[in-house]
Write a protein that holds these residues in place. Structure first.
Motif, PDB file in Angstrom:
ATOM      1  N   ARG A  73     -19.253 -26.393 -29.122  1.00  0.00           N
ATOM      2  CA  ARG A  73     -19.652 -27.055 -30.372  1.00  0.00           C
ATOM      3  C   ARG A  73     -19.551 -26.096 -31.549  1.00  0.00           C
ATOM      4  NH1 ARG A  73     -23.260 -26.823 -33.975  1.00  0.00           N
ATOM      5  NH2 ARG A  73     -24.386 -25.172 -32.870  1.00  0.00           N
ATOM      6  N   HIS A 111     -16.326 -30.915 -36.738  1.00  0.00           N
ATOM      7  CA  HIS A 111     -17.317 -31.861 -36.218  1.00  0.00           C
ATOM      8  C   HIS A 111     -18.557 -31.140 -35.702  1.00  0.00           C
ATOM      9  CE1 HIS A 111     -19.189 -34.257 -32.981  1.00  0.00           C
ATOM     10  NE2 HIS A 111     -18.942 -35.280 -33.791  1.00  0.00           N
ATOM     11  N   GLY A 112     -18.356 -30.076 -34.935  1.00  0.00           N
ATOM     12  CA  GLY A 112     -19.483 -29.352 -34.357  1.00  0.00           C
ATOM     13  C   GLY A 112     -20.339 -28.634 -35.372  1.00  0.00           C
ATOM     14  N   ASP A 114     -20.857 -29.909 -38.566  1.00  0.00           N
ATOM     15  CA  ASP A 114     -21.197 -30.872 -39.614  1.00  0.00           C
ATOM     16  C   ASP A 114     -22.714 -31.008 -39.719  1.00  0.00           C
ATOM     17  OD1 ASP A 114     -21.612 -33.061 -41.268  1.00  0.00           O
ATOM     18  OD2 ASP A 114     -19.959 -34.227 -40.408  1.00  0.00           O
ATOM     19  N   LEU A 117     -24.376 -34.214 -38.759  1.00  0.00           N
ATOM     20  CA  LEU A 117     -24.416 -34.569 -37.347  1.00  0.00           C
ATOM     21  C   LEU A 117     -25.320 -33.645 -36.534  1.00  0.00           C
ATOM     22  CD1 LEU A 117     -20.592 -35.173 -36.801  1.00  0.00           C
ATOM     23  CD2 LEU A 117     -22.356 -36.917 -37.109  1.00  0.00           C
ATOM     24  N   HIS A 118     -25.409 -32.387 -36.962  1.00  0.00           N
ATOM     25  CA  HIS A 118     -26.155 -31.390 -36.196  1.00  0.00           C
ATOM     26  C   HIS A 118     -27.121 -30.643 -37.104  1.00  0.00           C
ATOM     27  CE1 HIS A 118     -23.386 -31.968 -32.833  1.00  0.00           C
ATOM     28  NE2 HIS A 118     -22.391 -31.868 -33.695  1.00  0.00           N
ATOM     29  N   HIS A 133     -18.992 -32.379 -29.573  1.00  0.00           N
ATOM     30  CA  HIS A 133     -17.954 -31.614 -30.263  1.00  0.00           C
ATOM     31  C   HIS A 133     -16.601 -32.269 -30.020  1.00  0.00           C
ATOM     32  CE1 HIS A 133     -16.567 -30.063 -26.372  1.00  0.00           C
ATOM     33  NE2 HIS A 133     -17.843 -29.875 -26.069  1.00  0.00           N
ATOM     34  N   LEU A 134     -15.615 -31.811 -30.774  1.00  0.00           N
ATOM     35  CA  LEU A 134     -14.239 -32.286 -30.601  1.00  0.00           C
ATOM     36  C   LEU A 134     -13.329 -31.128 -30.197  1.00  0.00           C
ATOM     37  CD1 LEU A 134     -13.867 -34.677 -33.687  1.00  0.00           C
ATOM     38  CD2 LEU A 134     -14.337 -35.282 -31.306  1.00  0.00           C
ATOM     39  N   HIS A 138      -9.821 -35.892 -28.839  1.00  0.00           N
ATOM     40  CA  HIS A 138     -10.507 -37.172 -28.684  1.00  0.00           C
ATOM     41  C   HIS A 138      -9.504 -38.250 -28.287  1.00  0.00           C
ATOM     42  CE1 HIS A 138     -13.531 -40.254 -29.363  1.00  0.00           C
ATOM     43  NE2 HIS A 138     -12.671 -40.905 -30.137  1.00  0.00           N
TER      44      HIS A 138
END
Length: 201
Positions: A73, A111-112, A114, A117-118, A133-134, A138
């Motif tokens: 992540r 993403h990890g 953001d 989100l986190h 995570h990405l 995906h």
């Protein structure tokens, strides 16, 4: 695996062209080795930086998967994918339009990290509830080697810390040099003392 690929190509040239074989071998080295090494490198550094969390994992070995996922992540081994180009205008809303022909960079690491989100996304936390995570992509493009990479890290990390219980960084972490790469995300090297800091350090 390399020998098997070469044997298949020699046995029947129609099964693998030279370009296909070279491309597959390159993917084995780049995607199948460097990325896993990156996850292990980052996890080692984070655990040495957070000895309390390392102790948690030593007390409960089932948590090594938490180490791997939290590392993925926070430190995706591939941060950016090479350029793609829009084949048509893409309206992202809020007045943002990617025009046909414009370059697009896929940032797997975003993403990890953001904050929407986190919570506190820049910190390493084994107890983080959502470690999504990405790092492996995906959907239909999800990395086929993801389970193997995670398995390798889940084997290597506990083995390393069991063999070298007093492992310590030989230089301050901020002195470690990142790879000069736009795509890969790793350190050039991680010097360590395998049996703890020397007494004069």
């Amino acid at each position: 695996m390399t020998s098997d690929l070469i044997a298949a190509q020699l046995a029947d040239g129609d099964r693998l062209s030279d370009d296909e074989m070279i491309s597959t071998l390159f993917n084995m080295i780049a995607a199948g080795t460097e990325t896993t090494a990156s996850v292990i490198d980052w996890a080692v550094c984070e655990l040495l930086d957070h000895p309390d969390q390392l102790e948690q994992v030593r007390e409960d070995p089932s948590r090594w998967d938490d180490v791997v996922n939290e590392t993925l992540r926070l430190h995706a081994p591939i941060m950016h994918e090479p350029l793609r180009y829009a084949t048509a205008d893409i309206d992202l809303g809020e007045g943002v339009v990617i025009r046909r022909g414009e370059a697009i960079v896929v940032n797997f690491g975003a993403h990890g990290r953001d904050p929407d989100l986190h919570q506190d996304p820049g910190s390493f936390q084994l107890d983080r509830a959502d470690k999504a995570h990405l790092a492996f992509g995906h959907g239909v493009h999800y990395c086929i080697g993801a389970p193997l990479s995670k398995l390798e890290a889940n084997i290597a990390l506990p083995a390393l810390f069991a063999r070298f219980r007093d492992l310590a960084l030989a230089v301050p972490r901020h002195e470690l040099q990142h790879q000069p790469s736009f795509i890969g995300n790793d350190y050039q090297s991680i010097p360590v003392y395998p049996h703890g800091l020397p007494t004069d350090a």
